[in-house]
Design a protein around this motif. Structure first.
Motif, PDB file in Angstrom:
ATOM      1  N   ASP A  85       0.833  -1.206   0.000  1.00 33.10           N
ATOM      2  CA  ASP A  85       0.000   0.000   0.000  1.00 33.10           C
ATOM      3  C   ASP A  85       0.868   1.256   0.000  1.00 33.10           C
ATOM      4  O   ASP A  85       0.607   2.203  -0.744  1.00 33.10           O
ATOM      5  N   ALA A  86       1.901   1.263   0.845  1.00 39.87           N
ATOM      6  CA  ALA A  86       2.779   2.434   0.928  1.00 39.87           C
ATOM      7  C   ALA A  86       3.442   2.710  -0.417  1.00 39.87           C
ATOM      8  O   ALA A  86       3.476   3.856  -0.874  1.00 39.87           O
ATOM      9  N   ILE A  87       3.959   1.677  -1.057  1.00 43.00           N
ATOM     10  CA  ILE A  87       4.627   1.858  -2.348  1.00 43.00           C
ATOM     11  C   ILE A  87       3.644   2.350  -3.406  1.00 43.00           C
ATOM     12  O   ILE A  87       3.983   3.213  -4.222  1.00 43.00           O
ATOM     13  N   ASN A  88       2.418   1.834  -3.378  1.00 45.78           N
ATOM     14  CA  ASN A  88       1.409   2.303  -4.330  1.00 45.78           C
ATOM     15  C   ASN A  88       1.089   3.784  -4.114  1.00 45.78           C
ATOM     16  O   ASN A  88       0.950   4.548  -5.076  1.00 45.78           O
ATOM     17  N   TYR A  89       0.971   4.191  -2.860  1.00 43.97           N
ATOM     18  CA  TYR A  89       0.727   5.612  -2.574  1.00 43.97           C
ATOM     19  C   TYR A  89       1.924   6.469  -2.983  1.00 43.97           C
ATOM     20  O   TYR A  89       1.759   7.539  -3.564  1.00 43.97           O
ATOM     21  N   VAL A  90       3.125   6.011  -2.663  1.00 45.00           N
ATOM     22  CA  VAL A  90       4.333   6.758  -3.050  1.00 45.00           C
ATOM     23  C   VAL A  90       4.369   6.919  -4.558  1.00 45.00           C
ATOM     24  O   VAL A  90       4.611   8.018  -5.077  1.00 45.00           O
ATOM     25  N   ASP A  91       4.110   5.832  -5.277  1.00 39.21           N
ATOM     26  CA  ASP A  91       4.112   5.889  -6.735  1.00 39.21           C
ATOM     27  C   ASP A  91       3.056   6.872  -7.242  1.00 39.21           C
ATOM     28  O   ASP A  91       3.329   7.713  -8.103  1.00 39.21           O
ATOM     29  N   GLY A  92       1.849   6.794  -6.697  1.00 39.80           N
ATOM     30  CA  GLY A  92       0.775   7.696  -7.123  1.00 39.80           C
ATOM     31  C   GLY A  92       1.081   9.158  -6.816  1.00 39.80           C
ATOM     32  O   GLY A  92       0.848  10.039  -7.643  1.00 39.80           O
ATOM     33  N   ILE A  93       1.627   9.415  -5.631  1.00 39.30           N
ATOM     34  CA  ILE A  93       1.936  10.799  -5.249  1.00 39.30           C
ATOM     35  C   ILE A  93       3.066  11.352  -6.109  1.00 39.30           C
ATOM     36  O   ILE A  93       2.990  12.488  -6.589  1.00 39.30           O
ATOM     37  N   THR A  94       4.120  10.569  -6.315  1.00 38.87           N
ATOM     38  CA  THR A  94       5.244  11.085  -7.106  1.00 38.87           C
ATOM     39  C   THR A  94       4.817  11.377  -8.544  1.00 38.87           C
ATOM     40  O   THR A  94       5.261  12.364  -9.135  1.00 38.87           O
ATOM     41  N   GLN A  95       3.948  10.538  -9.104  1.00 40.57           N
ATOM     42  CA  GLN A  95       3.439  10.826 -10.444  1.00 40.57           C
ATOM     43  C   GLN A  95       2.573  12.080 -10.451  1.00 40.57           C
ATOM     44  O   GLN A  95       2.616  12.875 -11.389  1.00 40.57           O
ATOM     45  N   LEU A  96       1.797  12.259  -9.387  1.00 43.90           N
ATOM     46  CA  LEU A  96       0.934  13.433  -9.283  1.00 43.90           C
ATOM     47  C   LEU A  96       1.755  14.711  -9.144  1.00 43.90           C
ATOM     48  O   LEU A  96       1.439  15.735  -9.752  1.00 43.90           O
ATOM     49  N   ILE A  97       2.822  14.668  -8.376  1.00 42.00           N
ATOM     50  CA  ILE A  97       3.633  15.860  -8.103  1.00 42.00           C
ATOM     51  C   ILE A  97       4.377  16.343  -9.338  1.00 42.00           C
ATOM     52  O   ILE A  97       4.476  17.547  -9.572  1.00 42.00           O
ATOM     53  N   GLU A  98       4.909  15.421 -10.133  1.00 39.26           N
ATOM     54  CA  GLU A  98       5.707  15.808 -11.302  1.00 39.26           C
ATOM     55  C   GLU A  98       4.893  16.738 -12.203  1.00 39.26           C
ATOM     56  O   GLU A  98       3.876  16.357 -12.756  1.00 39.26           O
ATOM     57  N   GLY A  99       5.330  17.969 -12.296  1.00 43.50           N
ATOM     58  CA  GLY A  99       4.683  18.939 -13.180  1.00 43.50           C
ATOM     59  C   GLY A  99       3.372  19.495 -12.666  1.00 43.50           C
ATOM     60  O   GLY A  99       2.700  20.237 -13.364  1.00 43.50           O
ATOM     61  N   GLU A 100       3.007  19.177 -11.436  1.00 43.25           N
ATOM     62  CA  GLU A 100       1.702  19.575 -10.906  1.00 43.25           C
ATOM     63  C   GLU A 100       1.839  20.802 -10.012  1.00 43.25           C
ATOM     64  O   GLU A 100       2.703  20.860  -9.166  1.00 43.25           O
ATOM     65  N   GLY A 101       0.985  21.771 -10.201  1.00 42.58           N
ATOM     66  CA  GLY A 101       0.935  22.923  -9.310  1.00 42.58           C
ATOM     67  C   GLY A 101      -0.191  22.788  -8.307  1.00 42.58           C
ATOM     68  O   GLY A 101      -0.519  23.705  -7.596  1.00 42.58           O
ATOM     69  N   TYR A 104      -2.940  25.322  -7.873  1.00 41.20           N
ATOM     70  CA  TYR A 104      -2.639  26.623  -7.269  1.00 41.20           C
ATOM     71  C   TYR A 104      -1.995  27.488  -8.339  1.00 41.20           C
ATOM     72  O   TYR A 104      -0.898  27.207  -8.805  1.00 41.20           O
ATOM     73  N   GLU A 105      -2.684  28.528  -8.746  1.00 46.05           N
ATOM     74  CA  GLU A 105      -2.328  29.333  -9.910  1.00 46.05           C
ATOM     75  C   GLU A 105      -0.891  29.862  -9.897  1.00 46.05           C
ATOM     76  O   GLU A 105      -0.247  29.954 -10.929  1.00 46.05           O
ATOM     77  N   LEU A 106      -0.352  30.188  -8.734  1.00 41.80           N
ATOM     78  CA  LEU A 106       0.955  30.834  -8.674  1.00 41.80           C
ATOM     79  C   LEU A 106       2.097  29.857  -8.374  1.00 41.80           C
ATOM     80  O   LEU A 106       3.198  30.273  -8.042  1.00 41.80           O
ATOM     81  N   ALA A 107       1.835  28.551  -8.492  1.00 40.72           N
ATOM     82  CA  ALA A 107       2.879  27.554  -8.235  1.00 40.72           C
ATOM     83  C   ALA A 107       3.536  27.146  -9.550  1.00 40.72           C
ATOM     84  O   ALA A 107       2.862  26.870 -10.539  1.00 40.72           O
ATOM     85  N   HIS A 108       4.864  27.133  -9.564  1.00 37.08           N
ATOM     86  CA  HIS A 108       5.625  26.649 -10.710  1.00 37.08           C
ATOM     87  C   HIS A 108       5.660  25.119 -10.672  1.00 37.08           C
ATOM     88  O   HIS A 108       5.212  24.491  -9.721  1.00 37.08           O
ATOM     89  N   ARG A 109       6.268  24.551 -11.675  1.00 38.86           N
ATOM     90  CA  ARG A 109       6.415  23.104 -11.756  1.00 38.86           C
ATOM     91  C   ARG A 109       7.238  22.581 -10.573  1.00 38.86           C
ATOM     92  O   ARG A 109       8.257  23.154 -10.209  1.00 38.86           O
ATOM     93  N   ALA A 110       6.805  21.473  -9.999  1.00 42.04           N
ATOM     94  CA  ALA A 110       7.511  20.854  -8.876  1.00 42.04           C
ATOM     95  C   ALA A 110       8.773  20.149  -9.374  1.00 42.04           C
ATOM     96  O   ALA A 110       8.859  19.735 -10.526  1.00 42.04           O
ATOM     97  N   SER A 111       9.769  20.031  -8.488  1.00 35.42           N
ATOM     98  CA  SER A 111      11.013  19.353  -8.832  1.00 35.42           C
ATOM     99  C   SER A 111      11.566  18.641  -7.604  1.00 35.42           C
ATOM    100  O   SER A 111      11.032  18.781  -6.502  1.00 35.42           O
ATOM    101  N   LYS A 116      10.964   8.634   1.097  1.00 33.04           N
ATOM    102  CA  LYS A 116      11.827   7.939   2.044  1.00 33.04           C
ATOM    103  C   LYS A 116      10.988   7.086   2.983  1.00 33.04           C
ATOM    104  O   LYS A 116       9.966   7.535   3.503  1.00 33.04           O
ATOM    105  N   ASN A 117      11.453   5.857   3.212  1.00 29.20           N
ATOM    106  CA  ASN A 117      10.814   4.946   4.143  1.00 29.20           C
ATOM    107  C   ASN A 117      11.282   5.291   5.549  1.00 29.20           C
ATOM    108  O   ASN A 117      12.476   5.290   5.834  1.00 29.20           O
ATOM    109  N   VAL A 132       7.607   9.254   3.839  1.00 31.63           N
ATOM    110  CA  VAL A 132       7.446  10.673   3.587  1.00 31.63           C
ATOM    111  C   VAL A 132       7.844  10.943   2.136  1.00 31.63           C
ATOM    112  O   VAL A 132       8.806  10.370   1.640  1.00 31.63           O
ATOM    113  N   VAL A 133       7.059  11.768   1.474  1.00 28.76           N
ATOM    114  CA  VAL A 133       7.364  12.229   0.125  1.00 28.76           C
ATOM    115  C   VAL A 133       7.529  13.743   0.236  1.00 28.76           C
ATOM    116  O   VAL A 133       6.689  14.422   0.830  1.00 28.76           O
TER     117      VAL A 133
END
Length: 176
Positions: A85-101, A104-111, A116-117, A132-133
């Motif tokens: 479950d943790a790995i699935n959430y980590v995978d989903g969150i990291t995919q969501l974060i890449e390029g996602e603001g 929020y209108e004033l947020a640039h691309r995430a990097s 970390k376990n 933690v991500v």
């Protein structure tokens, strides 16, 4: 721009993306075994916090500020299920974060997305895994602009000393 508004946008996006969470909330700081003792262990959960705020980088109309948001992921069940479950959430969150603001209108691309376990024997006493991500994101602060004054369309000429409101009828209109 409000950092708390940005964190709420992150929380809301995570909550809508992962509807099976028992809890998806803002949290004031680090999550570890002692914090799990204090808050309890609803699983699966995500806790959103702000890890760092870096000095501003000034630009013409305001400034950019780099922030380091963090999402703690708490999963339960047997050891295999916790990890899966943790790995699935980590995978989903990291995919969501890449390029996602996070909407929020004033947020640039995430990097610099990192996961970390944080599992220890102490967190294991709660029958939970803890991850933690974190990522780096520039958020723009824009200085409020005064409304622009309308540009005059008529031009008049007056000759000193006959100027001012009392002599407006003496002015000559100049054709553009």
């Amino acid at each position: 721009m409000s950092l708390s508004a940005y964190l709420r946008a992150v929380r809301d996006k995570l909550d809508s993306t992962f509807p099976g969470l028992r809890e998806c909330e803002l949290h004031p700081g680090t999550v570890n075994s002692a914090e799990l003792d204090r808050i309890g262990t609803k699983t699966p959960s995500m806790l959103v916090t702000l890890g760092y705020v870096e000095p501003p980088e000034y630009i013409h109309e305001g400034y950019d500020r780099a922030i380091i948001p963090m999402v703690y992921i708490i999963t339960g069940g047997n050891a295999d299920q916790q990890l899966e479950d943790a790995i699935n959430y980590v995978d989903g969150i990291t995919q969501l974060i890449e390029g996602e603001g996070f909407g929020y209108e004033l947020a640039h691309r995430a990097s610099d997305v990192v996961a970390k376990n944080l599992f220890t024997t102490a967190t294991g006493r709660h029958a939970t895994s803890l991850w933690v991500v974190r990522w780096r994101q520039l958020v723009r602060y824009v200085e409020p602009q005064a409304p622009a004054e309308p540009v005059p369309t008529d031009l008049y000429v007056g000759i000193t000393p006959e100027v001012g409101a009392a002599h407006e009828q003496d002015y000559t209109q100049v054709t553009p």
